[in-house]
Design an enzyme around this catalytic site. Structure first.
Site, PDB file in Angstrom:
ATOM      1  CG  ASP A  81      69.929  -8.758  22.371  1.00 49.00           C
ATOM      2  OD1 ASP A  81      70.998  -9.104  21.822  1.00 49.00           O
ATOM      3  OD2 ASP A  81      69.850  -7.868  23.233  1.00 49.00           O
ATOM      4  CG  LEU A  82      65.918 -14.542  17.468  1.00 52.04           C
ATOM      5  CD1 LEU A  82      65.153 -13.798  16.379  1.00 52.04           C
ATOM      6  CD2 LEU A  82      66.571 -15.807  16.915  1.00 52.04           C
ATOM      7  CG  ASP A  83      62.185 -14.597  19.118  1.00 47.44           C
ATOM      8  OD1 ASP A  83      61.506 -13.749  18.511  1.00 47.44           O
ATOM      9  OD2 ASP A  83      62.430 -15.724  18.659  1.00 47.44           O
ATOM     10  CD  GLU A  84      67.542 -12.911  24.543  1.00 41.84           C
ATOM     11  OE1 GLU A  84      68.172 -11.977  25.064  1.00 41.84           O
ATOM     12  OE2 GLU A  84      68.000 -14.055  24.403  1.00 41.84           O
ATOM     13  CG  LEU A 102      61.184 -19.104  21.122  1.00 43.43           C
ATOM     14  CD1 LEU A 102      61.170 -17.883  20.215  1.00 43.43           C
ATOM     15  CD2 LEU A 102      62.196 -20.101  20.624  1.00 43.43           C
TER      16      LEU A 102
END
Length: 287
Positions: A228-231, A198
């Site tokens: 914040d998705l996957d951040e 990702l």
């Protein structure tokens, strides 16, 4: 005991903290510190972790006496017993390799945690791969999630975490996206694992996408969950080289192994109070 702290950087912090411990007969056995000169708009922020043997005073007395010093320096701080096991709620969907690995490391004493509950959006026979993964007496909770029931499902997870007094939530390949409300509720105490492709390979079958592009390195990232998705702030990462001879199934197999060890290391670091939040980043004191 373990003392962790962070505060605006200024002269004298180390001297005052170590003097405090010395005056109470404490013996420092390990100390690590870091000054981030770029934090606080350039004013800097100071981070510290101290492992020490207490003198005659217990933890409660030390916390009470340390509080005025912490207030003077505007510290965020924690003082805990070194051998205290962190209470952990583990969430899983269908892939149980990370869950099985965490339980194995817990049972062998490698991870100083206490699994208090396992939550899945699938029934037990699906989530635990037909009982291959032995969870023993750990309570299992099936909490189905649909677009219509997601708010109620997330409320159920919060209730389970509260009832079990979970200090950490681990998403061990839990394939549901937290709402902003849920992410905020577990801020700083929820760890997720994902493949490091990702955002290059989003969506389903990332290892197959990687194979089609001929990647030479695969990896995994463990991070705190945020809106914040996957951040979220990264805790630990690792990679492994692959070649043109590796099939998609080879990449999946190697990827699972990386995911297991990266998540386990992130949990170990958290459980031993080695991870301090630094805005969108983390300070990780290795050991």
């Amino acid at each position: 005991m373990i003392l962790t702290l962070d505060c605006p950087d200024r002269p004298g912090i180390t001297a005052r903290v170590t003097a405090f411990l010395f005056e109470r007969g404490c013996n420092i056995t390990d100390a690590q510190q870091f000054g981030d000169l770029a934090a606080n708009g350039g004013e800097g922020r100071f981070f510290m972790r101290i492992l020490f043997e207490p003198g005659g005073e217990g933890g409660d007395a030390l916390r009470t006496e340390f509080a005025p010093l912490a207030e003077e320096f505007a510290m965020r701080w924690s003082l805990v017993a070194q051998d205290r096991a962190r209470r952990v709620l583990i969430m899983v969907s269908k892939a149980d390799h990370c869950l099985a690995d965490l339980l194995y490391r817990w049972r062998t004493g490698e991870l100083n945690i206490e699994p208090v509950a396992i939550v899945s959006n699938h029934p037990r026979e699906v989530a635990l791969a037909s009982e291959r993964t032995n969870i023993g007496d750990i309570p299992f909770h099936h909490v189905p999630v649909t677009p219509d029931t997601k708010p109620q499902a997330e409320a159920s997870v919060r209730t389970i975490a509260e009832d079990t007094q979970a200090e950490l939530v681990v998403l061990a390949r839990y394939m549901q996206i937290f709402s902003d409300e849920q992410s905020a509720h577990f801020a700083g105490r929820c760890i997720n694992i994902h493949h490091s492709f990702l955002p290059g390979f989003k969506g389903a079958r990332p290892y197959h996408q990687a194979h089609e592009r001929g990647v030479k390195i695969i990896g995994a990232t463990a991070h705190f969950v945020t809106a914040d998705l996957d951040e979220g702030p990264i805790i630990h990462q690792d990679v492994e080289r692959v070649t043109h001879a590796d099939s998609p199934s080879d990449l999946v197999r190697k990827g699972r192994d990386i995911e297991r060890r990266v998540l386990a290391e992130a949990v170990r670091l958290f459980a031993s109070d080695r991870v301090l939040m630094n805005g969108n980043r983390t300070v990780v004191f290795r050991g």
